[in-house]
Design an enzyme around this catalytic site. Structure first.
Site, PDB file in Angstrom:
ATOM      1  N   LYS A  31       0.848  -1.205   0.000  1.00 47.93           N
ATOM      2  CA  LYS A  31       0.000   0.000   0.000  1.00 47.93           C
ATOM      3  C   LYS A  31       0.881   1.252   0.000  1.00 47.93           C
ATOM      4  O   LYS A  31       1.769   1.399   0.833  1.00 47.93           O
ATOM      5  CB  LYS A  31      -0.896  -0.024   1.244  1.00 47.93           C
TER       6      LYS A  31
ATOM      7  N   ASP B 204      -2.390  10.004   4.240  1.00 52.89           N
ATOM      8  CA  ASP B 204      -3.786   9.617   4.432  1.00 52.89           C
ATOM      9  C   ASP B 204      -4.469  10.626   5.356  1.00 52.89           C
ATOM     10  O   ASP B 204      -4.398  10.512   6.582  1.00 52.89           O
ATOM     11  CB  ASP B 204      -3.857   8.199   5.027  1.00 52.89           C
TER      12      ASP B 204
ATOM     13  N   LYS C  72      -9.851  12.548   8.858  1.00 55.77           N
ATOM     14  CA  LYS C  72      -9.421  12.041  10.169  1.00 55.77           C
ATOM     15  C   LYS C  72      -9.381  13.181  11.179  1.00 55.77           C
ATOM     16  O   LYS C  72      -9.191  14.331  10.791  1.00 55.77           O
ATOM     17  CB  LYS C  72      -7.987  11.490  10.047  1.00 55.77           C
TER      18      LYS C  72
ATOM     19  N   ASP D  41       1.800   5.983   5.668  1.00 63.53           N
ATOM     20  CA  ASP D  41       0.785   5.089   5.117  1.00 63.53           C
ATOM     21  C   ASP D  41       1.230   4.485   3.777  1.00 63.53           C
ATOM     22  O   ASP D  41       0.479   3.777   3.129  1.00 63.53           O
ATOM     23  CB  ASP D  41      -0.541   5.844   4.966  1.00 63.53           C
TER      24      ASP D  41
ATOM     25  N   ASP E  47     -11.957   7.049   4.317  1.00 56.30           N
ATOM     26  CA  ASP E  47     -10.739   6.764   5.087  1.00 56.30           C
ATOM     27  C   ASP E  47     -10.357   5.289   5.005  1.00 56.30           C
ATOM     28  O   ASP E  47      -9.258   4.901   5.408  1.00 56.30           O
ATOM     29  CB  ASP E  47     -10.951   7.201   6.545  1.00 56.30           C
TER      30      ASP E  47
ATOM     31  N   GLU F 172      -9.346   3.637   2.516  1.00 63.37           N
ATOM     32  CA  GLU F 172      -8.929   3.802   1.119  1.00 63.37           C
ATOM     33  C   GLU F 172      -7.944   2.740   0.635  1.00 63.37           C
ATOM     34  O   GLU F 172      -7.963   2.360  -0.530  1.00 63.37           O
ATOM     35  CB  GLU F 172      -8.323   5.200   0.932  1.00 63.37           C
TER      36      GLU F 172
ATOM     37  N   ARG G 100      -7.602  -0.417   0.913  1.00 65.94           N
ATOM     38  CA  ARG G 100      -8.096  -1.676   0.344  1.00 65.94           C
ATOM     39  C   ARG G 100      -8.450  -1.556  -1.140  1.00 65.94           C
ATOM     40  O   ARG G 100      -8.419  -2.538  -1.869  1.00 65.94           O
ATOM     41  CB  ARG G 100      -9.280  -2.194   1.160  1.00 65.94           C
TER      42      ARG G 100
HETATM   43  N1  BES Z   1      -4.112   4.124   7.204  1.00 70.93           N
HETATM   44  C1  BES Z   1      -5.234   3.828   7.987  1.00 70.93           C
HETATM   45  C2  BES Z   1      -4.991   2.728   9.014  1.00 70.93           C
HETATM   46  C3  BES Z   1      -4.016   3.034  10.131  1.00 70.93           C
HETATM   47  C4  BES Z   1      -4.482   3.562  11.317  1.00 70.93           C
HETATM   48  C5  BES Z   1      -2.688   2.720  10.016  1.00 70.93           C
HETATM   49  C6  BES Z   1      -3.602   3.805  12.342  1.00 70.93           C
HETATM   50  C7  BES Z   1      -1.820   2.961  11.050  1.00 70.93           C
HETATM   51  C8  BES Z   1      -2.273   3.493  12.227  1.00 70.93           C
HETATM   52  C9  BES Z   1      -6.394   3.375   7.114  1.00 70.93           C
HETATM   53  O1  BES Z   1      -6.454   3.913   5.851  1.00 70.93           O
HETATM   54  C10 BES Z   1      -7.657   3.764   7.831  1.00 70.93           C
HETATM   55  O2  BES Z   1      -7.842   4.932   8.040  1.00 70.93           O
HETATM   56  N2  BES Z   1      -8.466   2.781   8.188  1.00 70.93           N
HETATM   57  C11 BES Z   1      -9.668   3.013   8.918  1.00 70.93           C
HETATM   58  C12 BES Z   1     -10.718   2.074   8.392  1.00 70.93           C
HETATM   59  C13 BES Z   1     -12.076   2.337   8.938  1.00 70.93           C
HETATM   60  C14 BES Z   1     -12.632   3.622   8.376  1.00 70.93           C
HETATM   61  C15 BES Z   1     -12.956   1.185   8.573  1.00 70.93           C
HETATM   62  C16 BES Z   1      -9.407   2.744  10.391  1.00 70.93           C
HETATM   63  O3  BES Z   1      -8.680   1.782  10.691  1.00 70.93           O
HETATM   64  O4  BES Z   1      -9.855   3.497  11.228  1.00 70.93           O
HETATM   65 ZN    ZN Z   2      -4.617   4.512   5.042  1.00 71.18          ZN
HETATM   66 ZN    ZN Z   3      -7.476   5.798   5.804  1.00 68.22          ZN
END
Ligand code: BES
Ligand code: ZN
Ligand code: ZN
Length: 507
Positions: A274, A279, A286, A297, A356, A358, A360
């Site tokens: 990824k 992000d 966020k 990220d 957020d 994204e 996947r």
């Molecule tokens: N990049 C983040 C995941 C992340 C969070 C990585 C904290 C490292 C530390 C990812 O893109 C994300 O924001 N995922 C969301 C998904 C949710 C909206 C289903 C998450 O994990 O909150």
């Molecule tokens: Zn992310």
């Molecule tokens: Zn995200």
């Protein structure tokens, strides 16, 4: 860091590191008079070789040159020995060497019979631990005058010429290349977000091409449109910086590829990472607290770049494709919106609930695209879910997938490398969480319910029939706020060394 290899009689340096097992009276590779003097010293200091302990002998207490220093590093109990302890022990010793302002350090390499396992593995671990622990990301800092400087030179001191074999030199060279690849991928993830937009990352990737060995193809926005990579495109649409996809191909030398049973062709691995260069969350923005951490990220893609830097220096017995999709997740005017439907490379559509979630979508395009290469193994690495940090903390990556043999191997190799993995299930029972009324799939499940697993189930939908696949969620270990043994705070480069070791062994 410069690395030299010499035999002991040629050693003329001032700062020497020796290792000691708990309960031993003398450090390894220190027989005779020297050993006796040291055992007296160690006894006086009550240094008994415990794990995580070091002792600095300033030389003034012994005969000889008062400028001479010796650092003893504990390895713990002999019967609990594992090579990763060497990385941690040398890291502590290097700190002590920095404290006394050493520019150059020698390390006593034990004799083969003194340590369990291959001597070359011990020496390689010394070099890796020293380089990895001396890493700094300081290109934007003015150093303070009283700050420790990393040691610039490391000399491996062997007790005899037999130990300093050609195979030993090769093992050490490989360790240097591995550690440098990790430092390179740490640099990419530590870099602030604005100087590393997708096209810049692609430019860096293109610089890793090596004629006859590593080919790099960059698919720019227009090409992604032609291919129908809706995942990468829609996630990148909220930024002025266009998204892109880097496709690396490593081709092993003729004859080195392992034959795949009756099919008579070389085995192929696809590694995907990824690459969100920042992000922000997009329209589902966020919270601002801690958002700066989202510059990392792209560490999955950074690991792919690091692996191909490393593949430029080493022979592995498989064809390796690397896919590094890059996009900046921003809430600009063209951004995707909650409620949108994304059509991916394999035609499957997904309803967006949170922009957020994204990562996947980039992975979905790449898993589908990677599957067309008919790989014998496909591994993706991603800072995918916050839920993974909740479940496993910051030192364990999650493994999910359909290839149990590779999952077991990654856990075992990871333990040797000091990179830790834990498997999570991919149960069919949870597939219902991804049901959508408007698209083939919803892209997330229920809030707060098995986020890492449901993300894995989403990805599985894009893996081609019969393709062995493992997903590695590195949301925890890709970055550390505190120093680990030989990993300074910041981007860690996890899981590069484990994947490298897997590729080196072959699949
Ligand atoms: N990049 C983040 C995941 C992340 C969070 C990585 C904290 C490292 C530390 C990812 O893109 C994300 O924001 N995922 C969301 C998904 C949710 C909206 C289903 C998450 O994990 O909150
Ligand atoms: Zn992310
Ligand atoms: Zn995200």
């Amino acid at each position: 860091m410069r690395i030299n290899l010499i035999v002991k009689k040629n050693w003329t340096g001032k700062v020497l590191v020796g290792f000691m097992f708990e309960g031993d009276k003398t450090p390894l590779a220190m027989p005779g008079d020297e050993g006796k003097r040291l055992s007296t010293y160690a006894a006086g200091e009550k240094f008994t070789g415990q794990l995580k302990k070091t002792s600095l002998w300033r030389g003034a207490r012994c005969e000889g040159d008062a400028g001479e220093k010796l650092i003893l590093a504990g390895l713990g109990k002999r019967n609990e020995f594992e090579p990763d302890r060497v990385r941690s022990a040398i890291a502590r010793a290097m700190k002590r060497a920095e404290d006394v302002g050493a520019e150059s350090v020698g390390v006593l390499v034990p004799d083969g019979k003194e340590v369990r396992g291959e001597l070359a593995d011990f020496a390689a671990a010394v070099v890796e631990g020293a380089i990895l622990s001396s890493y700094r990301f300081d290109k934007y800092r003015t150093p303070k005058p009283d700050e420790n400087k990393p040691v610039g030179e490391l000399t491996l001191v062997f007790s005899n010429t037999k130990n300093l074999s050609a195979a030993m030199r090769r093992a050490v060279e490989e360790a240097v290349a591995r550690a440098e690849a990790v430092c390179f991928s740490r640099d990419l993830a530590n870099e602030p977000p604005s100087p590393k937009p997708p096209e810049k990352m692609a430019e860096i990737a293109a610089g890793l091409a090596k004629r006859g060995r590593i080919q790099v193809e960059v698919l720019h926005k227009a090409e992604l449109e032609k291919l129908g990579m809706g995942g990468i495109l829609r996630v990148g649409a909220g930024s002025h910086q266009p998204p892109c996809l880097v496709h690396f191909t490593y081709t092993p030398d003729e004859g080195r590829g392992t034959r795949d049973g009756g099919r008579g062709r070389k085995r192929t691995v696809v590694v995907i990472g990824k690459g969100i260069t920042f992000d922000s969350g997009g329209i589902s923005i966020k919270p601002s607290a801690g958002m700066e951490a989202m510059k990392d990220d792209m560490s999955g893609a950074g690991t792919v770049l690091g692996l191909f830097k490393w593949l430029g220096t080493v022979d592995v017995p498989v064809t390796v494709h690397g896919l590094a999709p890059f996009a900046e997740n921003m809430p600009g005017g063209g951004a995707q919106k909650p409620g949108d439907v994304i059509r991916h490379y394999n035609g499957k559509t997904a309803e967006v609930i949170s922009t957020d979630a994204e990562g996947r979508h980039l992975l979905a395009d790449c898993l589908a695209y990677g599957s067309t290469l008919k790989p014998d193994l496909m591994i993706d690495m991603a800072t995918l879910t916050g839920a993974c940090v909740v479940a496993l903390g910051d030192e364990f990556s999650a493994l999910l997938g359909n290839d149990q043999r590779t999952i077991d191997r990654l856990i075992a190799i990871g333990n040797e490398q000091g990179e830790f993995f834990w498997q999570l299930p991919l149960p069919d029972r949870y597939k219902s969480h991804l049901k959508s009324k408007v698209a083939d799939l919803k892209h997330i499940g229920k809030p707060g319910v098995a986020g890492t697993i449901v993300a894995g189930l989403f990805l599985q939908e894009f893996v081609g029939e019969g393709v062995p696949w493992v997903h590695v969620d590195i949301a925890g270990p890709s970055f550390t706020k505190e120093d680990w043994d030989y990993t300074p705070a910041g981007a860690t480069g996890v899981p590069l060394r484990t994947i490298a070791a897997l590729l080196r062994k072959g699949i």
